[in-house]
Every structure is written in C-alpha cells, then in structure tokens.
Enzyme design. Structure first.
Site, PDB file in Angstrom:
ATOM      1  N   HIS A  85       0.829  -1.204   0.000  1.00 34.10           N
ATOM      2  CA  HIS A  85       0.000   0.000   0.000  1.00 34.10           C
ATOM      3  C   HIS A  85       0.871   1.264   0.000  1.00 34.10           C
ATOM      4  O   HIS A  85       0.564   2.248  -0.692  1.00 34.10           O
ATOM      5  CB  HIS A  85      -0.906  -0.025   1.232  1.00 34.10           C
ATOM      6  CG  HIS A  85      -1.742   1.194   1.402  1.00 34.10           C
ATOM      7  ND1 HIS A  85      -1.540   2.097   2.412  1.00 34.10           N
ATOM      8  CD2 HIS A  85      -2.796   1.669   0.679  1.00 34.10           C
ATOM      9  CE1 HIS A  85      -2.420   3.073   2.317  1.00 34.10           C
ATOM     10  NE2 HIS A  85      -3.201   2.840   1.282  1.00 34.10           N
ATOM     11  N   GLU A 132       2.082   1.779  -3.461  1.00 29.05           N
ATOM     12  CA  GLU A 132       1.024   2.304  -4.325  1.00 29.05           C
ATOM     13  C   GLU A 132       0.974   3.831  -4.251  1.00 29.05           C
ATOM     14  O   GLU A 132       0.824   4.513  -5.266  1.00 29.05           O
ATOM     15  CB  GLU A 132      -0.319   1.706  -3.904  1.00 29.05           C
ATOM     16  CG  GLU A 132      -1.518   2.282  -4.630  1.00 29.05           C
ATOM     17  CD  GLU A 132      -2.724   2.442  -3.736  1.00 29.05           C
ATOM     18  OE1 GLU A 132      -3.329   3.533  -3.761  1.00 29.05           O
ATOM     19  OE2 GLU A 132      -3.059   1.488  -3.012  1.00 29.05           O
ATOM     20  N   HIS A 133       1.108   4.377  -3.055  1.00 25.96           N
ATOM     21  CA  HIS A 133       1.132   5.829  -2.887  1.00 25.96           C
ATOM     22  C   HIS A 133       2.344   6.446  -3.582  1.00 25.96           C
ATOM     23  O   HIS A 133       2.245   7.459  -4.275  1.00 25.96           O
ATOM     24  CB  HIS A 133       1.189   6.181  -1.397  1.00 25.96           C
ATOM     25  CG  HIS A 133      -0.133   6.165  -0.715  1.00 25.96           C
ATOM     26  ND1 HIS A 133      -0.697   7.287  -0.158  1.00 25.96           N
ATOM     27  CD2 HIS A 133      -1.023   5.159  -0.494  1.00 25.96           C
ATOM     28  CE1 HIS A 133      -1.867   6.981   0.385  1.00 25.96           C
ATOM     29  NE2 HIS A 133      -2.076   5.684   0.196  1.00 25.96           N
ATOM     30  N   GLU A 143      -4.258   8.167   7.202  1.00 27.13           N
ATOM     31  CA  GLU A 143      -5.249   7.247   6.646  1.00 27.13           C
ATOM     32  C   GLU A 143      -5.576   6.142   7.642  1.00 27.13           C
ATOM     33  O   GLU A 143      -6.738   5.746   7.809  1.00 27.13           O
ATOM     34  CB  GLU A 143      -4.710   6.655   5.340  1.00 27.13           C
ATOM     35  CG  GLU A 143      -5.697   5.814   4.574  1.00 27.13           C
ATOM     36  CD  GLU A 143      -5.115   5.308   3.256  1.00 27.13           C
ATOM     37  OE1 GLU A 143      -5.747   4.425   2.649  1.00 27.13           O
ATOM     38  OE2 GLU A 143      -4.034   5.791   2.839  1.00 27.13           O
TER      39      GLU A 143
END
Length: 464
Positions: A89, A92-93, A169
């Site tokens: 993740h 991905e950012h 997040e």
C-alpha cells in the site's frame, strides 16, 4: 543461456515455449497474440504475451468514446512479511510521486489536462493502477501509467511525505467502526496469517519502514511476469501492444524472456483459527457486528451456488435477513451478508449495524435464520430470484469500460483464463436447488466467529 533438451512435441518444433512465447529459428523471443473471444455482449478480446512474460489484454468496443487502461500487479498485502506490513500500500502511494521522466505534478496534470482520471488501489492479493481517458488520449495514458509503474524513483522526501499521509489514513480508518469491524473479523478468522492483517499496515509497521525496504519490495515484486495490462473501450489491440512496448522500453520491466507467472495456488489451504468472539470496546452511537465463518476459495466449483445463497440470505432488500431484521422489526439500518474469496481460502459473513441495546436480538435472529437455511434450505422461488440477481448484477456491471477492463485483468490474474459472459451465465443457470442446499448445510453449519465494535465490555459476549 542454459541448454534445454530437444523435444519432439509439435509446440517445440514450432518454437513455442510452455508459456506461449514463440521463439523463431534465430532464438529471439517474440510476442504471441491470440483472440480469446468475440463476445456478442461486448467486443473482441485479444491477449498478447510479451517476451518478458508481461501480458496485455484488450477488449475493443467501437461504440465507446473512452478507454479504461489498467496495470495490475499480482502483489498485495498477503505477500508481505510481518515487518513489511503495509509495504504494498505504501508503494502504491509512492509510485505517483515521480519517475525519471516526470514529477508528481506532471503525472497528474498530463492526464487531467485531457479530462482523464487516474487512481490506484491495493488489495490482499493484487494492486491496480488505472486511468480513464478519451479514446484519442489513450497513447498519453499508456505512456504515463507505464512510466509510473515501471520507473518510479521513490525519492526519500516523498517517502516521508507519504508516510505521514498513510498514518493519517490509518488513524481515519480507526475512526470508522463500520470498516474496522471487517478487519477485526478477518483477524479473528486468520489470526497472524497475512490475510488477517490490515492492507494499510499499522502505525507500528509503517513508522519504521525505510526507503530501502520499500525499494527492495518494489524491484523484487514488480516484475514483468507478475504484471497484467488490461484495456477496454474504443481501441486497437495491436496499437495498444505497440504503445506498451514503447513505453516500457529501457525500463526495469524491459527484461529477458520469461514465462508469465501462474495464478496463485490453492494449496496448501490457509489454516484458520477456531471460532472465537472478539470485541473492540469503543464509545460509538451504533454497534457494528459481524457473524461468520471460513468460506470457500475462488476456484471452488461451488462458487456459483454460493453467489445464489448469498443473494437469498442477505444480498438485497428482498433477502431473508433484510426482510426479517430491518423491514419487519426495524432493528438495524444496515444488514447484509457477503462472501470474500481468495486463492486458497474464503470468508462468509453477515454484517449488521444497530443500536447497542438491540445487538442481542439481532444476533439471535441472524443465528436462527442461518440455522434454518442450513437445516431446511431455500425454496424454488428463492433459487430463481437468487440466480436472477447473480446474472443481472454481473451483466449490468459490464456497462462501462472500467468494469470490462477489470474483468479482463481479474480473469487473467486470478483465474488464469477469461470465462465468456455466456458461459458464466450458463454456470449460474446450472445451479440447482440441491447444489445450494448442500452448500448451505455445509457452510452455515460451521462454527461462527463474532466480531463486535461498540460500547461493550470485552466480556459482554463471553457466553455467546
């Protein structure tokens, strides 16, 4: 180059490897293209395997004026070690933050300047980067998306910036009990197995993660054989393949010949934990509960029967649980059942959000309904309705280029083949009452785990 034994098979005599990569007499590998389907409900689907093992699938739909383009990588949160939790993740950012050709602003502005949109998401088993643009802007989308996936620089300042974003997040997720309860349930079933972890990782794993660790994960995992590129809309397959090859030329994905990676194996099956009750005490206005058990994996032949059973139990407003708990008794605003399927495991569960004082009644009704269906099955009328819901939702879900692009990629990445629409509808039609009732007796008779987020003491459900 290693030597291989001479084979007398027709494929070997033609110079075709087991991966579908053709090798002319000179020994250089070349791409191999074939038509997978000419679907009356869509367009022509073609698949090309590049020499590197990267696969390109397209569905040409001339009636559309847009194209959805996606790069799918067979890497998700379950591919991380414990200390790496959240790396997929995090990556991905970071891939949107800049490459050797473009900065972060250029990546976003080039697509937005033509009215397009880009995004990405990470799951437990794969990561997807996609763009949707007008058909005439597809070359730009291919160049930008291939660039950011293949050649990101992962600059140290960007790592720190995105670390802060991800920690926010994670904190925001903790403030959403309706989401948190699903993670709590997965942890109850899978424990420390990667399928039980948060996709985002935790503050404890994300905070110390270094650029070197993320870079290592990137280069070891993002390899050509692990990647599927899919596009759907008004396009020409050969042109897409040519543009992809041009965009990847000279990048780390422009590699020596290799076979595409096979889809994940279903063996060995994931070992799940014994049924348990887990409670996350939280001062919320609403209680969030999930009652469920291990399910079936995505290649299980009973998956079509499971879709029908899920529809009947809690798949819509006409479902048994919705009618009993919400419509007739008004005990919960939201109640539904769902199935999650992975390569080697699965989950089946019922979710309800209700006032804390109504939790006991909601759980009693849910358990009673599950036991009733396990014992006596569903009716012929429910079978017909459940099959109609499955077929209708699938076909209606193919009304846009994004869903068609996703179907191509998931078929290749998760199943190893693309089931034609007519065949899939026929498989649903072939489900019998005995199929559903046998599955219900097996699945719904299993010991159930309970996950609860709300204003409760941890011992409040000890006797349940």
């Amino acid at each position: 180059m290693s030597r291989t034994r001479r084979s007398s098979s027709p494929a070997a005599r033609r110079g075709v490897t087991s991966s579908g990569i053709a090798r002319p007499a000179g020994g250089a590998a070349r791409a191999v293209t074939r038509t997978l389907s000419d679907d009356p409900l869509g367009g022509t689907v073609r698949r090309t395997v590049l020499p590197s093992g990267l696969r390109v699938l397209t569905e040409a739909i001339p009636a559309m004026r847009s194209v959805s383009f996606g790069i799918w990588v067979a890497v998700g949160s379950r591919d991380e070690t414990g200390p790496q939790a959240g790396a997929a993740h995090f990556l991905e950012h970071l891939l949107f933050k800049g490459t050797n050709k473009r900065g972060a602003l250029e990546i976003s502005s080039e697509i937005e300047a033509v009215g397009g949109e880009t995004n990405a998401f990470t799951t437990k088993e794969y990561t997807c980067y996609y763009a949707r643009v007008l058909d005439e802007d597809l070359p730009l989308a291919i160049d930008v998306m291939c660039d950011l996936v293949a050649d990101s620089v992962l600059a140290a300042p960007d790592v720190e910036t995105e670390r802060g974003v991800i920690l926010e997040e994670i904190a925001m997720h903790d403030d959403e009990p309706g989401d948190e309860v699903h993670d709590l349930f997965a942890r109850a079933v899978y424990g420390d197995h990667p399928l039980g972890r948060l996709i985002s990782g935790t503050e404890e794993t994300v905070t110390p993660m270094t650029r070197r660790q993320i870079q290592s994960f990137y280069r070891r995992r993002y390899t050509a054989p692990q990647i599927v590129i899919a596009a759907a809309g008004n396009l020409d397959h050969a042109a897409v393949v040519k543009l992809v090859r041009q965009a990847l030329r000279g990048t780390p994905l422009d590699t020596d010949p290799a076979a595409p990676a096979p889809h994940r194996s279903a063996t060995p099956a994931v070992r799940t934990r014994p049924a348990a009750t887990v409670v996350e005490p939280k001062e919320t206005e609403q209680a969030h509960v999930i009652l469920g058990c291990p399910g079936i994996d995505r290649l299980d032949e009973r998956r079509f029967a499971l879709g029908v059973l899920n529809n009947v139990l809690g798949g819509g407003m006409s479902s048994r649980l919705f009618q009993e708990i919400r419509e007739q008794r008004g005990l919960a605003y939201s109640v539904y059942s769902y199935a999650s399927q992975y390569a080697d495991s699965g989950l089946f569960a019922v979710y309800a959000g209700c006032a804390p004082g109504k939790v006991d009644e909601v759980l009693d009704l849910t358990r009673a309904e599950l036991a009733r269906v396990a014992a006596t099955g569903i009716t012929e009328a429910e079978l017909a309705r459940g099959k109609g819901m499955s077929k209708g939702s699938f076909v209606l879900g193919l009304e846009d280029t994004g869903s068609r692009m996703s179907r191509l990629a998931k078929g290749e990445l998760l199943y190893g083949n693309l089931m034609p629409v007519d065949e899939l509808l026929a498989r649903v039609d072939a489900v019998t009452l005995d199929d559903v009732n046998a599955l219900a007796a097996d699945l719904l008779g299993r010991p159930m785990s309970l996950a609860v987020v709300g204003p409760f003491d941890e011992s409040a459900f000890a006797a349940r």
